[in-house]
Scaffold this active site. Structure first.
Site, PDB file in Angstrom:
ATOM      1  N   SER A   5       3.680 -29.707  31.642  1.00  0.00           N
ATOM      2  CA  SER A   5       3.303 -31.053  31.183  1.00  0.00           C
ATOM      3  C   SER A   5       2.507 -30.970  29.881  1.00  0.00           C
ATOM      4  O   SER A   5       1.306 -31.252  29.862  1.00  0.00           O
ATOM      5  CB  SER A   5       2.539 -31.823  32.260  1.00  0.00           C
ATOM      6  OG  SER A   5       1.598 -31.038  32.953  1.00  0.00           O
ATOM      7  N   GLY A  16       2.821 -19.097  32.722  1.00  0.00           N
ATOM      8  CA  GLY A  16       2.094 -17.858  32.993  1.00  0.00           C
ATOM      9  C   GLY A  16       0.588 -18.025  33.124  1.00  0.00           C
ATOM     10  O   GLY A  16      -0.142 -17.053  33.307  1.00  0.00           O
TER      11      GLY A  16
HETATM   12  N1  LIG Z   1      11.424 -23.862  26.444  1.00  0.00           N
HETATM   13  C1  LIG Z   1      10.658 -23.700  27.524  1.00  0.00           C
HETATM   14  N2  LIG Z   1       9.333 -24.009  27.477  1.00  0.00           N
HETATM   15  C2  LIG Z   1       8.585 -23.851  28.573  1.00  0.00           C
HETATM   16  N3  LIG Z   1       9.047 -23.404  29.780  1.00  0.00           N
HETATM   17  C3  LIG Z   1      10.348 -23.091  29.874  1.00  0.00           C
HETATM   18  C4  LIG Z   1      11.207 -23.220  28.759  1.00  0.00           C
HETATM   19  N4  LIG Z   1      12.449 -22.820  29.137  1.00  0.00           N
HETATM   20  C5  LIG Z   1      12.379 -22.480  30.421  1.00  0.00           C
HETATM   21  N5  LIG Z   1      11.128 -22.639  30.883  1.00  0.00           N
HETATM   22  C6  LIG Z   1      10.758 -22.435  32.305  1.00  0.00           C
HETATM   23  O1  LIG Z   1      10.565 -23.753  32.823  1.00  0.00           O
HETATM   24  C7  LIG Z   1       9.320 -23.848  33.470  1.00  0.00           C
HETATM   25  C8  LIG Z   1       8.571 -25.104  33.013  1.00  0.00           C
HETATM   26  O2  LIG Z   1       9.108 -26.256  33.559  1.00  0.00           O
HETATM   27  P1  LIG Z   1       8.250 -27.582  33.613  1.00  0.00           P
HETATM   28  O3  LIG Z   1       9.102 -28.600  34.280  1.00  0.00           O
HETATM   29  O4  LIG Z   1       6.920 -27.301  34.213  1.00  0.00           O
HETATM   30  O5  LIG Z   1       8.086 -27.910  32.065  1.00  0.00           O
HETATM   31  S1  LIG Z   1       7.575 -29.260  31.382  1.00  0.00           S
HETATM   32  O6  LIG Z   1       6.411 -29.745  32.143  1.00  0.00           O
HETATM   33  O7  LIG Z   1       8.665 -30.238  31.406  1.00  0.00           O
HETATM   34  O8  LIG Z   1       7.213 -28.892  30.002  1.00  0.00           O
HETATM   35  C9  LIG Z   1       8.496 -22.630  33.098  1.00  0.00           C
HETATM   36  O9  LIG Z   1       7.862 -22.234  34.325  1.00  0.00           O
HETATM   37  P2  LIG Z   1       6.340 -21.779  34.409  1.00  0.00           P
HETATM   38  O10 LIG Z   1       6.313 -20.394  33.844  1.00  0.00           O
HETATM   39  O11 LIG Z   1       6.063 -21.791  35.883  1.00  0.00           O
HETATM   40  O12 LIG Z   1       5.452 -22.722  33.669  1.00  0.00           O
HETATM   41  C10 LIG Z   1       9.528 -21.633  32.588  1.00  0.00           C
HETATM   42  O13 LIG Z   1       9.874 -20.743  33.625  1.00  0.00           O
HETATM   43  N1  LIG Z   2      -6.044 -15.732  39.170  1.00  0.00           N
HETATM   44  C1  LIG Z   2      -5.169 -14.782  38.865  1.00  0.00           C
HETATM   45  N2  LIG Z   2      -5.539 -13.496  38.770  1.00  0.00           N
HETATM   46  C2  LIG Z   2      -4.640 -12.537  38.476  1.00  0.00           C
HETATM   47  N3  LIG Z   2      -3.332 -12.758  38.242  1.00  0.00           N
HETATM   48  C3  LIG Z   2      -2.906 -14.035  38.314  1.00  0.00           C
HETATM   49  C4  LIG Z   2      -3.784 -15.098  38.624  1.00  0.00           C
HETATM   50  N4  LIG Z   2      -3.093 -16.258  38.604  1.00  0.00           N
HETATM   51  C5  LIG Z   2      -1.829 -15.914  38.310  1.00  0.00           C
HETATM   52  N5  LIG Z   2      -1.703 -14.590  38.139  1.00  0.00           N
HETATM   53  C6  LIG Z   2      -0.475 -13.871  37.793  1.00  0.00           C
HETATM   54  O1  LIG Z   2      -0.016 -14.359  36.554  1.00  0.00           O
HETATM   55  C7  LIG Z   2       1.393 -14.536  36.550  1.00  0.00           C
HETATM   56  C8  LIG Z   2       1.741 -15.984  36.223  1.00  0.00           C
HETATM   57  O2  LIG Z   2       1.263 -16.818  37.257  1.00  0.00           O
HETATM   58  P1  LIG Z   2       2.072 -18.108  37.714  1.00  0.00           P
HETATM   59  O3  LIG Z   2       1.296 -18.712  38.828  1.00  0.00           O
HETATM   60  O4  LIG Z   2       3.506 -17.781  37.966  1.00  0.00           O
HETATM   61  O5  LIG Z   2       1.933 -19.009  36.391  1.00  0.00           O
HETATM   62  P2  LIG Z   2       2.679 -20.352  35.978  1.00  0.00           P
HETATM   63  O6  LIG Z   2       3.109 -21.039  37.254  1.00  0.00           O
HETATM   64  O7  LIG Z   2       1.649 -21.128  35.222  1.00  0.00           O
HETATM   65  O8  LIG Z   2       3.820 -19.931  35.127  1.00  0.00           O
HETATM   66  C9  LIG Z   2       1.881 -14.090  37.935  1.00  0.00           C
HETATM   67  O9  LIG Z   2       2.329 -12.766  37.831  1.00  0.00           O
HETATM   68  C10 LIG Z   2       0.640 -14.167  38.788  1.00  0.00           C
HETATM   69  O10 LIG Z   2       0.653 -13.231  39.840  1.00  0.00           O
END
Ligand SMILES: Nc1ncnc2c1ncn2[C@@H]1O[C@H](COP(=O)(O)OS(=O)(=O)O)[C@@H](OP(=O)(O)O)[C@H]1O
Ligand SMILES: Nc1ncnc2c1ncn2[C@@H]1O[C@H](COP(=O)(O)OP(=O)(O)O)[C@@H](O)[C@H]1O
Length: 207
Positions: free
Chosen positions: A111, A40
């Site tokens: 990561s 997020g």
């Molecule tokens: N336990 C737990 N912790 C963190 N994230 C979780 C977990 N379970 C599912 N997810 C979902 O998996 C996305 C992260 O995957 P990654 O491959 O980037 O994770 S990692 O780098 O291996 O830690 C992450 O996506 P992003 O929100 O885009 O970061 C989550 O949607």
């Molecule tokens: N610079 C920004 N300003 C406002 N909202 C953002 C910004 N960057 C991301 N968001 C919002 O925050 C949420 C999470 O972003 P996302 O790119 O999916 O994060 P991640 O890939 O790290 O999980 C999404 O709803 C996205 O639209």
């Protein structure tokens, strides 16, 4: 002849077209932009905005997104520290191949472990691993919660969720830090510009 890991009796095959030739063709330098941060924090948003911006400038890039790769290449991995390490190792190796192909490879993964990110850095030639830290407070990421995962983690329905009951180790020496200014997150276009400016300054946008 060499032995690498479990592989024995293996050889390195050289070909006549190399990285420099490909870079000349593309008029850019291969590198890896590694985006790390909490779920997020805006990793995918930055990756996509940056990819679009590079495309509009005629630069070839490719996004390796953690979530997406877990649908295929990494679908046999979960979220234990060991599985996350293997996830990052594989993506680091793939990113290295993309950079060798001459592309600007954008890797977007939580990561969470410094050691795993540093191992990826060590795979790349000098200065071509560009670590971007999405330095957003947990409270902001949790308030966004676009997938509802923080809510599930707080309710104990997801165990080992990064930032809640699993660690995140912030970088100590990243190339680029994206952070809030006056309590506001910069818009996606500004975040992408910060990275493009860095790539311009360091000479990756031209061969
Ligand atoms: N336990 C737990 N912790 C963190 N994230 C979780 C977990 N379970 C599912 N997810 C979902 O998996 C996305 C992260 O995957 P990654 O491959 O980037 O994770 S990692 O780098 O291996 O830690 C992450 O996506 P992003 O929100 O885009 O970061 C989550 O949607
Ligand atoms: N610079 C920004 N300003 C406002 N909202 C953002 C910004 N960057 C991301 N968001 C919002 O925050 C949420 C999470 O972003 P996302 O790119 O999916 O994060 P991640 O890939 O790290 O999980 C999404 O709803 C996205 O639209």
């Amino acid at each position: 002849m060499a032995s690498v890991g479990k592989s024995t009796n293996i050889f390195w095959q050289e070909c006549s077209v190399g990285k420099l030739d490909r870079q000349k063709l593309l008029n850019q330098k291969g590198c890896v932009v590694w985006i790390t941060g909490l779920s997020g924090s805006g990793k995918s948003t930055l990756a996509c905005t940056l990819g679009r911006e590079l495309h509009s400038k005629g630069k070839l890039s490719y996004i390796l997104d953690g979530d997406n790769l877990r649908h295929g290449l990494n679908k046999n991995l979960g979220f234990t520290a060991e599985d996350r390490a293997e996830n990052i190792r594989r993506v680091g190796e793939v990113a290295k191949l993309f950079a060798d192909a001459g592309l600007i490879c954008i890797a977007s993964l939580i990561s969470p472990y410094r050691r795993d990110r540093d191992s990826c850095r060590a795979l790349l030639p000098d200065a071509s691993f560009i670590e971007v830290f999405m330095n957003m407070p947990l409270e902001l990421c949790e308030a966004r919660d676009p997938k509802g995962l923080y809510k599930l983690a707080r309710a104990g329905k997801i165990k080992g969720f990064t930032g809640i009951d699993d660690p995140y180790e912030p970088p100590l020496n990243c190339e680029i830090e994206i952070k809030q200014e006056n309590g506001c997150c910069p818009p996606p276009s500004d975040m992408a510009r910060q990275v493009v400016d860095y790539l311009e300054e360091k000479g990756f946008m031209h061969e």
